[in-house]
Design a protein around this motif. Structure first.
Motif, PDB file in Angstrom:
ATOM      1  N   ARG A   6      -9.001  24.943  22.352  1.00 21.60           N
ATOM      2  CA  ARG A   6     -10.197  24.151  22.617  1.00 21.60           C
ATOM      3  C   ARG A   6     -11.439  25.036  22.668  1.00 21.60           C
ATOM      4  NH1 ARG A   6      -8.481  21.778  26.672  1.00 21.60           N
ATOM      5  NH2 ARG A   6      -9.421  23.009  28.350  1.00 21.60           N
ATOM      6  N   PHE A   9     -12.199  26.213  19.162  1.00 21.68           N
ATOM      7  CA  PHE A   9     -12.725  25.112  18.354  1.00 21.68           C
ATOM      8  C   PHE A   9     -14.209  24.882  18.664  1.00 21.68           C
ATOM      9  CE2 PHE A   9     -13.677  20.584  17.744  1.00 21.68           C
ATOM     10  CZ  PHE A   9     -13.357  20.441  16.399  1.00 21.68           C
ATOM     11  N   ASN A  10     -14.565  24.871  19.946  1.00 16.67           N
ATOM     12  CA  ASN A  10     -15.968  24.682  20.320  1.00 16.67           C
ATOM     13  C   ASN A  10     -16.831  25.828  19.800  1.00 16.67           C
ATOM     14  OD1 ASN A  10     -15.361  22.311  21.675  1.00 16.67           O
ATOM     15  ND2 ASN A  10     -15.074  23.333  23.645  1.00 16.67           N
ATOM     16  N   GLY A  12     -16.098  27.723  17.182  1.00 16.60           N
ATOM     17  CA  GLY A  12     -16.131  27.587  15.724  1.00 16.60           C
ATOM     18  C   GLY A  12     -17.119  26.532  15.276  1.00 16.60           C
ATOM     19  N   MET A  13     -17.185  25.425  15.996  1.00 13.97           N
ATOM     20  CA  MET A  13     -18.148  24.374  15.646  1.00 13.97           C
ATOM     21  C   MET A  13     -19.580  24.878  15.800  1.00 13.97           C
ATOM     22  SD  MET A  13     -16.597  21.463  14.785  1.00 13.97           S
ATOM     23  CE  MET A  13     -17.516  20.026  15.314  1.00 13.97           C
ATOM     24  N   VAL A 107      -8.153  27.635  13.645  1.00 11.06           N
ATOM     25  CA  VAL A 107      -9.178  26.847  14.326  1.00 11.06           C
ATOM     26  C   VAL A 107     -10.489  26.864  13.546  1.00 11.06           C
ATOM     27  CG1 VAL A 107     -10.514  26.607  16.439  1.00 11.06           C
ATOM     28  CG2 VAL A 107      -8.107  27.247  16.566  1.00 11.06           C
ATOM     29  N   GLU A 108     -10.843  28.007  12.972  1.00 15.41           N
ATOM     30  CA  GLU A 108     -12.054  28.087  12.157  1.00 15.41           C
ATOM     31  C   GLU A 108     -11.959  27.133  10.970  1.00 15.41           C
ATOM     32  OE1 GLU A 108     -14.670  31.740  10.393  1.00 15.41           O
ATOM     33  OE2 GLU A 108     -12.609  31.581   9.652  1.00 15.41           O
ATOM     34  N   SER A 111     -12.405  23.609  12.202  1.00 18.56           N
ATOM     35  CA  SER A 111     -13.805  23.372  12.584  1.00 18.56           C
ATOM     36  C   SER A 111     -14.652  23.034  11.370  1.00 18.56           C
ATOM     37  CB  SER A 111     -14.376  24.617  13.285  1.00 18.56           C
ATOM     38  OG  SER A 111     -13.662  24.920  14.451  1.00 18.56           O
ATOM     39  N   TYR A 112     -14.481  23.819  10.308  1.00 20.21           N
ATOM     40  CA  TYR A 112     -15.251  23.581   9.086  1.00 20.21           C
ATOM     41  C   TYR A 112     -14.955  22.193   8.523  1.00 20.21           C
ATOM     42  CZ  TYR A 112     -16.473  23.718   4.147  1.00 20.21           C
ATOM     43  OH  TYR A 112     -16.966  23.418   2.908  1.00 20.21           O
ATOM     44  N   THR A 114     -13.749  19.578  10.041  1.00 19.58           N
ATOM     45  CA  THR A 114     -14.215  18.504  10.925  1.00 19.58           C
ATOM     46  C   THR A 114     -15.690  18.198  10.677  1.00 19.58           C
ATOM     47  OG1 THR A 114     -12.613  19.142  12.631  1.00 19.58           O
ATOM     48  CG2 THR A 114     -14.487  17.789  13.319  1.00 19.58           C
ATOM     49  N   LEU A 115     -16.509  19.227  10.553  1.00 21.44           N
ATOM     50  CA  LEU A 115     -17.938  19.030  10.313  1.00 21.44           C
ATOM     51  C   LEU A 115     -18.209  18.429   8.938  1.00 21.44           C
ATOM     52  CD1 LEU A 115     -19.588  22.210  11.876  1.00 21.44           C
ATOM     53  CD2 LEU A 115     -19.827  19.844  12.632  1.00 21.44           C
TER      54      LEU A 115
END
Length: 264
Positions: A6, A9-10, A12-13, A107-108, A111-112, A114-115
């Protein structure tokens, strides 16, 4: 691990938000090729009386729009930056931490993706509206597709991270990366449905990991596979995940043992 994921992830975002223009450029590079292939194959089908290899224009549209989504979910980029990581000393602080670097990359990657969903979803909707693809999967195939899509990500991630780690032995891995991408271009079904390729290429693809990274989940979504073929495909994905994970683990152990810290 969930707490660590978590936090990563935050982080990475937040990092990805600083490179919004670069993300848009990367996304264009990913989505443009399937659209080009779609237009080319539809043109071929229409010039041959309305179909090619058993695919009519609406089925070709369904295939390439599906590959656009599947490729976006499964692709990785670490092969192209691992050489820089080794040469620059990027691994120096990571090797003294009690967390395998692969977790950060997973996770990176998430993150990519997801955006970029905020761009991918409307783009896909626009393509569906314009080309009017036909999808006819049964309910079980939709469930199997979601499961196969997750497995396809791990098949591709573990294999490509293993290939990336060869940068610990090879100064310039660009040639190796290009060879890998060339094989995947044909054997995964990115350029064309595997059914349109020569028989020997289909056989090679069937016994390689590439088919299970992209073509298999795509065919599930199109409803072109039986239940038995779906079960076999998921079994093949699990086997290739085990092979890829084993290869990645062994390669990382040897790579980290020979690593010499450089950089500032």
């Amino acid at each position: 691990m969930l707490h660590i994921y978590r936090i990563l992830f935050n982080t990475g975002m937040a990092v990805m938000m600083q490179y919004r223009a670069a993300m848009a450029i990367w996304l264009i590079g990913l989505t443009l090729p399937p659209i080009i292939y779609l237009v080319v194959w539809i043109t071929v089908a229409r010039s041959r009386g309305g179909e090619v290899g058993g695919f009519d224009p609406t089925e070709l549209a369904a295939y390439f729009i599906a590959t656009l989504v599947v490729n976006h979910v499964t692709f990785t980029w670490h092969m192209f930056e691992m050489g820089w990581r080794v040469r620059s000393g990027f691994f120096n602080p990571l090797l003294v931490q009690p967390l395998h670097p692969v977790h950060r990359d997973i996770v990176e990657n998430v993150s990519y993706k997801t955006l970029t969903l905020f761009i991918l979803v409307p783009l896909t909707a626009a393509l569906v509206w314009h080309f009017e693809p036909v999808y006819s999967p049964q309910r079980w195939a939709l469930v199997a597709f979601v499961f196969a899509l997750v497995l396809a990500f791990f098949v591709r991630f573990f294999f490509e991270w293993s290939v990336a780690l060869l940068a610990f032995w090879i100064t310039d891995t660009s040639g190796l990366n290009n060879l890998y991408m060339f094989l995947g271009f044909f054997l995964s079904g990115r350029m064309a449905p595997l059914d349109l390729l020569p028989g020997w290429v289909q056989t090679v693809a069937y016994y390689s990991p590439f088919r299970w990274m992209l073509a298999f989940p795509t065919e599930l979504l199109l409803g072109r596979l039986s239940e038995q073929e779906a079960l076999y495909g998921i079994g093949a994905q699990l086997i290739w995940i085990a092979v890829g994970l084993g290869s990645m683990t062994l390669t990382w152990q040897r790579a980290s043992a020979r690593y010499s810290a450089v950089g500032a």
